[in-house]
Design a protein around this motif. Structure first.
Motif, PDB file in Angstrom:
ATOM      1  N   UNK A  67      -4.410  13.055   6.745  1.00 18.03           N
ATOM      2  CA  UNK A  67      -5.281  14.078   6.158  1.00 18.03           C
ATOM      3  C   UNK A  67      -4.464  15.212   5.552  1.00 18.03           C
ATOM      4  N   UNK A  68      -3.439  15.657   6.275  1.00 15.97           N
ATOM      5  CA  UNK A  68      -2.594  16.742   5.772  1.00 15.97           C
ATOM      6  C   UNK A  68      -1.946  16.354   4.452  1.00 15.97           C
ATOM      7  N   UNK A  69      -1.455  15.132   4.384  1.00 14.32           N
ATOM      8  CA  UNK A  69      -0.824  14.651   3.158  1.00 14.32           C
ATOM      9  C   UNK A  69      -1.844  14.522   2.030  1.00 14.32           C
ATOM     10  N   UNK A  70      -3.032  14.074   2.366  1.00 16.38           N
ATOM     11  CA  UNK A  70      -4.099  13.874   1.383  1.00 16.38           C
ATOM     12  C   UNK A  70      -4.537  15.197   0.751  1.00 16.38           C
ATOM     13  N   UNK A  71      -4.554  16.260   1.548  1.00 19.45           N
ATOM     14  CA  UNK A  71      -5.126  17.534   1.097  1.00 19.45           C
ATOM     15  C   UNK A  71      -4.113  18.482   0.466  1.00 19.45           C
ATOM     16  N   UNK A  72      -2.825  18.220   0.652  1.00 14.19           N
ATOM     17  CA  UNK A  72      -1.798  19.193   0.261  1.00 14.19           C
ATOM     18  C   UNK A  72      -1.900  19.663  -1.190  1.00 14.19           C
ATOM     19  N   UNK A  73      -2.138  18.736  -2.106  1.00 16.62           N
ATOM     20  CA  UNK A  73      -2.111  19.123  -3.520  1.00 16.62           C
ATOM     21  C   UNK A  73      -3.371  19.870  -3.961  1.00 16.62           C
ATOM     22  N   UNK A  74      -4.327  20.052  -3.033  1.00 22.24           N
ATOM     23  CA  UNK A  74      -5.577  20.738  -3.382  1.00 22.24           C
ATOM     24  C   UNK A  74      -5.709  22.089  -2.682  1.00 22.24           C
ATOM     25  N   UNK A  75      -4.598  22.648  -2.255  1.00 18.62           N
ATOM     26  CA  UNK A  75      -4.659  23.893  -1.484  1.00 18.62           C
ATOM     27  C   UNK A  75      -5.190  25.080  -2.283  1.00 18.62           C
ATOM     28  N   UNK A  76      -5.057  25.005  -3.607  1.00 15.17           N
ATOM     29  CA  UNK A  76      -5.528  26.128  -4.443  1.00 15.17           C
ATOM     30  C   UNK A  76      -7.007  26.014  -4.801  1.00 15.17           C
TER      31      UNK A  76
END
Length: 406
Positions: free
Chosen positions: A130-139
């Motif tokens: 999940x952490x890897x999946x979400x990283x690029x959407x932090x903004x």
């Protein structure tokens, strides 16, 4: 599939966006009702269901824009996922999203699906993935960084809590990663509730994760105001008054002279109809910002709401000394006289407003129109009119005084 809509085809007839939204909401409700009853059948043949959705959209709203079309497709994907008996089956969810992605026709990409998939991974205990999946959407939204931080936080509890280095001890690698993600929340400063329309913000588990991490990071970094500020803004938008009050108590204790927190506390006390509490906040504001007209304005506002003549006159004198914009005073005087039910005095104040603004000014027109309802025998109507009048004047004065948004 029997999903009959009251919506008739648009043809070449132009429709305002508001009407299109309304028609889509009705169609969405019909599909959701159908999904509730037939979810097992849908689970076994997603493409057939999507075909029905696309056919219905093309038939009832043939000229629908790509934006509205794709937004509706997304809504159907989330509705199916919410009711599906296989919503915890990650491969099934991935396949479900692929089907719906192929049905879209505009530029509304896969980001929303990737984010929802990441949240589903959290709910099924796949924290590293999940952490890897979400990283690029932090903004994208303020809930993303806390969600990633939570993944690392949980993973940190599965390892040795601290690592020894000589005589010193430090949090383990995963615990530090959780802190780093919360620091990223401040650095990126993403919008709050941007994903609200996707239903993610309504998921109680995701909400709990956000608030859990906010409380953790407030303990980790007691001198950093931004975490409390983000929490208060989200609590305000979500209507979480209890959480907002809890955070404000922490904020005022740690940052007693911060105007943002004082404004929020003033608003909260006002909403709670705590006149004594509001007066206390105004006093604190004046002590911290003696040269600022903003606290004086809040005192005037409280005086008008409570119809306290002596207090109003006292704050009015202070407002003049602090050079409050000249246009604000006749408006505030008018508000005070109206709230005190002094019709003759209010009429005199209206004459003064006309002199200052000009009789054809849009604000004069508005106030005169609303004033007709002050003469009504219906007490509820009078109360609503007074509120509309005061809210309008309040917003106008806030802009005049250049008070920052909360």
């Amino acid at each position: 599939m029997q999903c009959r809509s009251w919506i008739v085809p648009m043809g070449d007839e132009w429709q305002p966006e508001a009407v299109i939204r309304l028609r889509l909401e009705h169609l969405k409700k019909e599909f959701i009702d159908y999904i509730d009853v037939n979810i097992e059948k849908i689970d076994t043949n997603i493409p057939v269901f999507i075909g029905h959705v696309m056919t219905s959209l093309d038939k009832t709203l043939p000229d629908l824009s790509n934006e509205f079309y794709d937004h509706f497709i997304d809504a159907m994907a989330f509705a199916v996922l919410e009711k599906s008996k296989r919503s915890d089956d990650i491969p099934f969810v991935e396949k479900l999203f692929e089907y719906f992605l192929h049905a879209k026709r505009g530029n509304r990409g896969r980001a929303v699906y990737d984010i929802l998939l990441g949240m589903k991974m959290i709910n099924t205990g796949k924290y590293a993935e999940a952490a890897e999946q979400l990283k690029k959407y932090r903004s994208v939204d303020a809930i993303i960084c806390p969600a990633i931080a939570y993944c690392y936080f949980v993973l940190s509890t599965q390892k040795t809590p601290v690592e020894s280095r000589g005589e010193s001890q430090r949090p383990n690698e995963m615990s530090l990663a959780a802190r780093e993600q919360m620091i990223e929340l401040i650095r990126l400063n993403p919008p709050i509730n941007r994903l609200q329309d996707l239903g993610i913000a309504e998921d109680p588990r995701i909400n709990k994760i956000f608030w859990f991490m906010i409380k953790q990071v407030i303990d980790w970094f007691p001198g950093e105001r931004e975490f409390i500020r983000i929490g208060i803004e989200k609590a305000s938008r979500d209507g979480k008054r209890d959480i907002k009050e809890e955070l404000l108590n922490i904020a005022i204790e740690r940052f007693y002279n911060d105007m943002f927190f004082l404004r929020e506390l003033y608003t909260l006390k006002l909403e709670n109809r705590d006149a004594g509490g509001v007066a206390g906040v105004v006093k604190q504001m004046i002590q911290q910002y003696p040269d600022n007209v903003e606290p004086i304005y809040y005192g005037l506002k409280l005086s008008i709401i409570t119809s306290r003549m002596d207090t109003y006159f006292r704050f009015r004198k202070l407002a003049v000394k602090k050079n409050i914009p000249a246009q604000a005073l006749p408006l505030l005087d008018y508000s005070f006289e109206v709230m005190c039910d002094k019709q003759v005095e209010a009429a005199a104040c209206m004459d003064e407003i006309k002199k200052r603004f000009g009789p054809q000014h849009y604000f004069v027109t508005l106030l005169e129109y609303v004033a007709h309802d002050f003469q009504s025998d219906d007490t509820k109507k009078v109360k609503r009119a007074k509120k509309a009048m005061f809210d309008a004047i309040d917003q106008y004065c806030i802009k005049l005084i250049k008070i920052k948004a909360r």
